[in-house]
Design a protein around this motif. Structure first.
Motif, PDB file in Angstrom:
ATOM      1  N   GLN A   1       0.807  -1.216   0.000  1.00 60.71           N
ATOM      2  CA  GLN A   1       0.000   0.000   0.000  1.00 60.71           C
ATOM      3  C   GLN A   1       0.843   1.270   0.000  1.00 60.71           C
ATOM      4  O   GLN A   1       0.307   2.372   0.026  1.00 60.71           O
ATOM      5  CB  GLN A   1      -0.940   0.005   1.210  1.00 60.71           C
ATOM      6  N   GLY A   2       2.152   1.132  -0.014  1.00 63.93           N
ATOM      7  CA  GLY A   2       3.015   2.295  -0.131  1.00 63.93           C
ATOM      8  C   GLY A   2       3.401   2.969   1.166  1.00 63.93           C
ATOM      9  O   GLY A   2       3.808   4.135   1.158  1.00 63.93           O
ATOM     10  N   ALA A   3       3.306   2.267   2.295  1.00 62.83           N
ATOM     11  CA  ALA A   3       3.735   2.860   3.572  1.00 62.83           C
ATOM     12  C   ALA A   3       5.245   3.088   3.563  1.00 62.83           C
ATOM     13  O   ALA A   3       5.999   2.342   2.934  1.00 62.83           O
ATOM     14  CB  ALA A   3       3.345   1.952   4.731  1.00 62.83           C
ATOM     15  N   HIS A   4       5.670   4.117   4.269  1.00 63.52           N
ATOM     16  CA  HIS A   4       7.100   4.394   4.421  1.00 63.52           C
ATOM     17  C   HIS A   4       7.657   3.802   5.709  1.00 63.52           C
ATOM     18  O   HIS A   4       8.826   3.420   5.764  1.00 63.52           O
ATOM     19  CB  HIS A   4       7.344   5.904   4.403  1.00 63.52           C
ATOM     20  N   VAL A   5       6.829   3.772   6.744  1.00 63.00           N
ATOM     21  CA  VAL A   5       7.218   3.250   8.052  1.00 63.00           C
ATOM     22  C   VAL A   5       6.077   2.370   8.551  1.00 63.00           C
ATOM     23  O   VAL A   5       4.908   2.671   8.306  1.00 63.00           O
ATOM     24  CB  VAL A   5       7.494   4.380   9.070  1.00 63.00           C
ATOM     25  N   ILE A   6       6.431   1.281   9.234  1.00 66.63           N
ATOM     26  CA  ILE A   6       5.431   0.397   9.836  1.00 66.63           C
ATOM     27  C   ILE A   6       5.646   0.401  11.344  1.00 66.63           C
ATOM     28  O   ILE A   6       6.724   0.040  11.816  1.00 66.63           O
ATOM     29  CB  ILE A   6       5.548  -1.041   9.295  1.00 66.63           C
ATOM     30  N   ASN A   7       4.634   0.836  12.081  1.00 61.91           N
ATOM     31  CA  ASN A   7       4.724   0.859  13.540  1.00 61.91           C
ATOM     32  C   ASN A   7       3.979  -0.336  14.137  1.00 61.91           C
ATOM     33  O   ASN A   7       2.796  -0.554  13.845  1.00 61.91           O
ATOM     34  CB  ASN A   7       4.123   2.140  14.105  1.00 61.91           C
ATOM     35  N   ILE A   8       4.685  -1.096  14.985  1.00 62.35           N
ATOM     36  CA  ILE A   8       4.086  -2.231  15.687  1.00 62.35           C
ATOM     37  C   ILE A   8       4.371  -2.041  17.169  1.00 62.35           C
ATOM     38  O   ILE A   8       5.438  -2.411  17.661  1.00 62.35           O
ATOM     39  CB  ILE A   8       4.632  -3.576  15.180  1.00 62.35           C
ATOM     40  N   SER A   9       3.428  -1.448  17.878  1.00 59.81           N
ATOM     41  CA  SER A   9       3.605  -1.168  19.303  1.00 59.81           C
ATOM     42  C   SER A   9       3.158  -2.355  20.139  1.00 59.81           C
ATOM     43  O   SER A   9       2.295  -2.247  21.010  1.00 59.81           O
ATOM     44  CB  SER A   9       2.839   0.106  19.696  1.00 59.81           C
ATOM     45  N   MET A  10       3.742  -3.497  19.861  1.00 57.47           N
ATOM     46  CA  MET A  10       3.524  -4.724  20.621  1.00 57.47           C
ATOM     47  C   MET A  10       4.846  -5.450  20.722  1.00 57.47           C
ATOM     48  O   MET A  10       5.692  -5.348  19.827  1.00 57.47           O
ATOM     49  CB  MET A  10       2.480  -5.620  19.929  1.00 57.47           C
ATOM     50  N   GLY A  11       5.026  -6.193  21.812  1.00 54.34           N
ATOM     51  CA  GLY A  11       6.264  -6.929  21.953  1.00 54.34           C
ATOM     52  C   GLY A  11       6.223  -7.908  23.100  1.00 54.34           C
ATOM     53  O   GLY A  11       5.619  -7.637  24.141  1.00 54.34           O
ATOM     54  N   HIS A  12       6.804  -9.051  22.895  1.00 57.94           N
ATOM     55  CA  HIS A  12       7.012 -10.034  23.957  1.00 57.94           C
ATOM     56  C   HIS A  12       8.176 -10.919  23.548  1.00 57.94           C
ATOM     57  O   HIS A  12       8.568 -10.952  22.384  1.00 57.94           O
ATOM     58  CB  HIS A  12       5.742 -10.856  24.234  1.00 57.94           C
ATOM     59  N   PRO A  13       8.785 -11.647  24.457  1.00 63.87           N
ATOM     60  CA  PRO A  13       9.934 -12.476  24.102  1.00 63.87           C
ATOM     61  C   PRO A  13       9.521 -13.676  23.269  1.00 63.87           C
ATOM     62  O   PRO A  13       8.347 -14.022  23.179  1.00 63.87           O
ATOM     63  CB  PRO A  13      10.491 -12.907  25.467  1.00 63.87           C
ATOM     64  N   GLY A  14      10.507 -14.310  22.665  1.00 61.47           N
ATOM     65  CA  GLY A  14      10.241 -15.482  21.851  1.00 61.47           C
ATOM     66  C   GLY A  14      11.089 -15.478  20.595  1.00 61.47           C
ATOM     67  O   GLY A  14      11.688 -14.467  20.224  1.00 61.47           O
ATOM     68  N   GLU A  15      11.139 -16.609  19.918  1.00 59.81           N
ATOM     69  CA  GLU A  15      11.904 -16.716  18.696  1.00 59.81           C
ATOM     70  C   GLU A  15      11.171 -16.039  17.540  1.00 59.81           C
ATOM     71  O   GLU A  15       9.950 -15.925  17.545  1.00 59.81           O
ATOM     72  CB  GLU A  15      12.148 -18.194  18.354  1.00 59.81           C
ATOM     73  N   CYS A  16      11.944 -15.593  16.569  1.00 59.00           N
ATOM     74  CA  CYS A  16      11.365 -14.959  15.388  1.00 59.00           C
ATOM     75  C   CYS A  16      11.109 -16.018  14.329  1.00 59.00           C
ATOM     76  O   CYS A  16      12.051 -16.651  13.847  1.00 59.00           O
ATOM     77  CB  CYS A  16      12.324 -13.902  14.846  1.00 59.00           C
ATOM     78  N   PRO A  17       9.843 -16.258  13.942  1.00 61.69           N
ATOM     79  CA  PRO A  17       9.576 -17.247  12.900  1.00 61.69           C
ATOM     80  C   PRO A  17      10.133 -16.796  11.563  1.00 61.69           C
ATOM     81  O   PRO A  17      10.218 -15.591  11.284  1.00 61.69           O
ATOM     82  CB  PRO A  17       8.045 -17.337  12.883  1.00 61.69           C
ATOM     83  N   GLN A  18      10.484 -17.745  10.727  1.00 67.24           N
ATOM     84  CA  GLN A  18      11.161 -17.433   9.476  1.00 67.24           C
ATOM     85  C   GLN A  18      10.319 -16.552   8.559  1.00 67.24           C
ATOM     86  O   GLN A  18      10.833 -15.619   7.931  1.00 67.24           O
ATOM     87  CB  GLN A  18      11.535 -18.727   8.741  1.00 67.24           C
ATOM     88  N   HIS A  19       9.016 -16.823   8.488  1.00 67.15           N
ATOM     89  CA  HIS A  19       8.196 -16.026   7.571  1.00 67.15           C
ATOM     90  C   HIS A  19       8.124 -14.566   8.010  1.00 67.15           C
ATOM     91  O   HIS A  19       8.048 -13.664   7.173  1.00 67.15           O
ATOM     92  CB  HIS A  19       6.790 -16.620   7.443  1.00 67.15           C
ATOM     93  N   LEU A  20       8.166 -14.316   9.326  1.00 63.61           N
ATOM     94  CA  LEU A  20       8.150 -12.938   9.819  1.00 63.61           C
ATOM     95  C   LEU A  20       9.484 -12.257   9.532  1.00 63.61           C
ATOM     96  O   LEU A  20       9.528 -11.090   9.114  1.00 63.61           O
ATOM     97  CB  LEU A  20       7.843 -12.932  11.310  1.00 63.61           C
ATOM     98  N   SER A  21      10.571 -12.975   9.730  1.00 65.64           N
ATOM     99  CA  SER A  21      11.890 -12.441   9.396  1.00 65.64           C
ATOM    100  C   SER A  21      11.975 -12.113   7.906  1.00 65.64           C
ATOM    101  O   SER A  21      12.487 -11.061   7.515  1.00 65.64           O
ATOM    102  CB  SER A  21      12.973 -13.450   9.774  1.00 65.64           C
ATOM    103  N   ASP A  22      11.438 -13.005   7.079  1.00 63.81           N
ATOM    104  CA  ASP A  22      11.457 -12.766   5.631  1.00 63.81           C
ATOM    105  C   ASP A  22      10.615 -11.558   5.252  1.00 63.81           C
ATOM    106  O   ASP A  22      10.964 -10.806   4.332  1.00 63.81           O
ATOM    107  CB  ASP A  22      10.943 -14.004   4.895  1.00 63.81           C
TER     108      ASP A  22
END
Length: 396
Positions: A149-170
């Motif tokens: 959609q053409g965003a310049h920045v993506i804000n995600i104001s959520m967080g918790h510990p855990g491993e990063c899944p590959q699809h999210l890293s990609d």
């Protein structure tokens, strides 16, 4: 609901970086609506340079209400759960997404308290608050949608510990390759928590700008999650936060800090429209103020973000970027395929003709009749060729 299930749900709610809002005060006059972080960041000077014009910040959250202070600032977005088709309805009990949007792009028309980038535009992406694995897929879907959609920045104001899944890293790598910057909260979990999810949030992934929170004394907020993933810090505790009814509350959380960093990057994008995401993040980190012991630490990362310095400093060529440099070559990065969605591949057989499972042409002509016609035409052509050869006169 069982006691175990209730405990887990409570832990989940605590782990997500929902802003804690104090008592909402009546809206002060515009001239009086300021806070310690606005003075610290010298926003009166920042806004003389840019207010974030022409930029789009995607907010992956609980949706964003079109409150008066965001009039004209909220684009039609999406709801990954299908409840509010364009994301412009905040389904969160605490209106978390709307508050983050106000910290980023609030116009100050009611409360007098402007967001960090009061001329930027918000793209709301309502996040599916379901299972943990579903959440990680939701983050991936939201990031891909924001990029397209053409965003310049993506804000995600959520967080918790855990491993990063590959699809999210990609997905984050893909966003960066398209010059889109992903900012995430580190989480409100300092002091320890027994609950550890299987999959982490974007702040645990390489390439995301993970943000911790500080308070007015420039010390790490007590609940700001400490980890090796924290890249920078920003004001997040004991700050004024506009409320959806036009008042002002007191906010505490790394959610706030992430939103303010996202807004800072919108300012940088507006000031340097031709710069790459790599260059903007280099500028952001190179101008931070180191806090505590010299060097990077797990509470504040590389230091406190300073928008005015980031906008005006001269950054030498070759300045290291500790967040993006380890990612390597990001050319030709393809969008990831989510788990359970097979990647398209060439079929092992020819597809049937359009119109009917291989039994006809779709216009009512049987295939046997077509074959007979074709053979007859071929035989006629052969006979005509033979007769032509026989009739040609021979040379003396």
């Amino acid at each position: 609901m069982t006691r175990h299930h209730a405990g887990r749900m409570a832990a989940m709610a605590a782990a997500l970086t929902l802003t804690l809002i104090g008592v909402t005060a009546p809206a002060p006059a515009a001239a009086q609506a300021s806070d310690w972080w606005q003075s610290l960041w010298r926003l009166d000077e920042v806004w003389r340079l840019t207010e974030g014009e022409g930029t789009v910040v995607a907010v992956i959250d609980s949706g964003v209400d079109e409150v008066p202070e965001l009039a004209g600032a909220v684009l039609p977005g999406t709801d990954l759960d299908g409840k509010a088709p364009d994301g412009r309805t905040d389904e969160g009990e605490n209106k978390h997404g709307t508050r983050m949007a106000l910290l980023i792009a609030g116009r100050g028309t009611v409360s007098g308290l402007r967001g960090i980038a009061p001329a930027t535009t918000i793209l709301p992406i309502m996040f599916p608050n379901s299972t943990l694995d579903g959440n990680s897929r939701g983050f991936t879907r939201g990031i891909l949608y924001a990029v397209e959609q053409g965003a310049h920045v993506i804000n995600i104001s959520m967080g918790h510990p855990g491993e990063c899944p590959q699809h999210l890293s990609d997905a984050i790598r893909y966003a960066i390759s398209r010059d889109v910057i992903v900012v995430a909260a580190s989480g409100n979990l300092h002091g320890g928590h027994s609950w550890r999810p299987t999959h982490g949030t974007p702040g645990n992934c390489p390439g995301a700008i993970t943000v911790g929170a500080i308070g007015p004394q420039l010390e790490p907020w007590r609940d700001s999650h400490r980890s090796e993933h924290v890249d920078v810090t920003a004001p997040g505790a004991e700050i004024y936060v506009p409320s959806v009814n036009g008042g002002i509350g007191v906010g505490r959380g790394t959610s706030n800090a992430a939103a303010l960093v996202s807004g800072t990057l919108a300012l940088l994008r507006a000031a340097y429209p031709e710069a790459s995401a790599h260059d903007l993040v280099t500028r952001l980190i190179a101008t931070t103020q180191d806090l505590g012991e010299p060097g990077r630490d797990d509470a504040t990362g590389h230091g406190l973000v300073r928008p005015l310095d980031a906008l005006t400093a001269t950054i030498p060529d070759g300045t290291p970027n500790p967040v993006y440099d380890p990612l390597g070559d990001l050319t030709n990065v393809a969008a990831p395929t989510l788990p359970g969605t097979p990647k398209p591949s060439a079929p092992d057989f020819a597809p049937p003709p359009v119109g009917g499972a291989g039994t006809g042409t779709g216009d009512g002509t049987p295939p046997v009749a077509l074959l007979a016609v074709g053979l007859g035409l071929l035989a006629a052509a052969v006979v005509a060729l033979i007769l032509l050869i026989r009739r040609r006169p021979t040379r003396p």
